[in-house]
Design a protein around this motif. Structure first.
Motif, PDB file in Angstrom:
ATOM      1  N   THR A  34       0.893  -1.434   0.085  1.00 32.82           N
ATOM      2  CA  THR A  34      -0.145  -0.065  -0.083  1.00 32.82           C
ATOM      3  C   THR A  34       0.747   1.303   0.027  1.00 32.82           C
ATOM      4  O   THR A  34       2.052   1.249   0.521  1.00 32.82           O
ATOM      5  CB  THR A  34      -0.812  -0.158   1.337  1.00 32.82           C
ATOM      6  OG1 THR A  34      -2.148   0.852   1.009  1.00 32.82           O
ATOM      7  CG2 THR A  34      -0.237   0.166   2.575  1.00 32.82           C
ATOM      8  N   HIS A  35       0.433   2.451  -0.254  1.00 37.82           N
ATOM      9  CA  HIS A  35       1.045   3.811  -0.439  1.00 37.82           C
ATOM     10  C   HIS A  35       0.646   4.643   0.536  1.00 37.82           C
ATOM     11  O   HIS A  35       0.842   5.877   0.750  1.00 37.82           O
ATOM     12  CB  HIS A  35       0.913   4.337  -1.796  1.00 37.82           C
ATOM     13  CG  HIS A  35       1.512   3.259  -2.705  1.00 37.82           C
ATOM     14  ND1 HIS A  35       2.739   2.827  -2.878  1.00 37.82           N
ATOM     15  CD2 HIS A  35       0.816   2.284  -3.679  1.00 37.82           C
ATOM     16  CE1 HIS A  35       2.897   2.089  -3.778  1.00 37.82           C
ATOM     17  NE2 HIS A  35       1.991   1.754  -4.149  1.00 37.82           N
ATOM     18  N   GLY A  36      -0.175   4.309   1.694  1.00 33.15           N
ATOM     19  CA  GLY A  36      -0.727   5.109   2.711  1.00 33.15           C
ATOM     20  C   GLY A  36      -0.850   4.644   4.023  1.00 33.15           C
ATOM     21  O   GLY A  36      -0.798   3.178   4.164  1.00 33.15           O
ATOM     22  N   THR A  37      -1.568   5.254   5.003  1.00 35.24           N
ATOM     23  CA  THR A  37      -1.813   4.547   6.349  1.00 35.24           C
ATOM     24  C   THR A  37      -3.194   4.230   6.723  1.00 35.24           C
ATOM     25  O   THR A  37      -3.370   3.762   7.690  1.00 35.24           O
ATOM     26  CB  THR A  37      -0.997   5.599   7.420  1.00 35.24           C
ATOM     27  OG1 THR A  37      -1.715   6.940   7.160  1.00 35.24           O
ATOM     28  CG2 THR A  37       0.420   5.765   7.049  1.00 35.24           C
ATOM     29  N   ASP A  38      -3.858   4.559   5.562  1.00 35.96           N
ATOM     30  CA  ASP A  38      -5.330   4.218   5.601  1.00 35.96           C
ATOM     31  C   ASP A  38      -5.643   2.562   5.971  1.00 35.96           C
ATOM     32  O   ASP A  38      -4.734   1.940   5.250  1.00 35.96           O
ATOM     33  CB  ASP A  38      -6.075   4.370   4.640  1.00 35.96           C
ATOM     34  CG  ASP A  38      -6.385   6.159   4.497  1.00 35.96           C
ATOM     35  OD1 ASP A  38      -6.277   6.927   5.610  1.00 35.96           O
ATOM     36  OD2 ASP A  38      -6.924   6.481   3.343  1.00 35.96           O
TER      37      ASP A  38
END
Length: 155
Positions: A34-38
């Motif tokens: 993934t590319h975010g912290t969601d």
């Protein structure tokens, strides 16, 4: 070396650091996210890495989550993948040397980034020894996998 790397939200920090450093070191990196912290589901990223390794599109893979356990379980469901949780350099090197491990699983909430770096180096620096005892044991592991893929898992 062509490497697949992926992580869930709990491992994205280390994934991004390792991917950048491995690219700088000359490796060809396939970052599946993934590319975010969601919040996301770790099996999606473990599967993406595992499929790249199993198909030969990546020589090895690295997956990161909070503990490393979930991504390891998911990655090992893909035939041809031999994933291991490694939070020390001995296991990372020995897993490749003796067991032909091809996916490294790291826990961002378990180890520090300095240790993650040296574990990754140990994993990438190791080669399968192909000694007769290790080939024999790997053959038995592959036989188990083949038997269960055919649906004949019962003994």
């Amino acid at each position: 070396m062509r490497l697949a790397i992926g992580a869930d939200h709990a491992g994205v920090g280390y994934k991004d650091i390792l991917a950048t450093e491995l690219r700088t070191a000359g490796h060809d990196i396939v970052d599946v996210g993934t590319h975010g912290t969601d919040s996301v589901d770790y099996p999606d990223f473990a599967l993406a890495v595992a499929e790249l390794v199993a198909s030969g599109d990546a020589e090895r893979g690295i997956v990161v989550c909070g503990s490393a356990v979930g991504v390891c379980i998911a990655a090992n469901k893909v035939p041809g993948v031999r994933a291991g949780v490694c939070h020390d350099t001995y296991s990372a090197a020995q897993g490749v040397d003796h067991d032909d491990m091809n996916v490294l699983c790291l826990g961002e909430r378990v180890i520090g980034i300095a240790l993650a770096r040296v574990i990754t180096e140990a994993f990438l620096g190791a080669d399968f020894s192909a000694e007769p005892r290790h080939r024999r044991r790997l053959g038995k592991v592959l036989d188990i996998e083949a038997r269960h893929m055919r649906g004949g898992g019962e003994r």
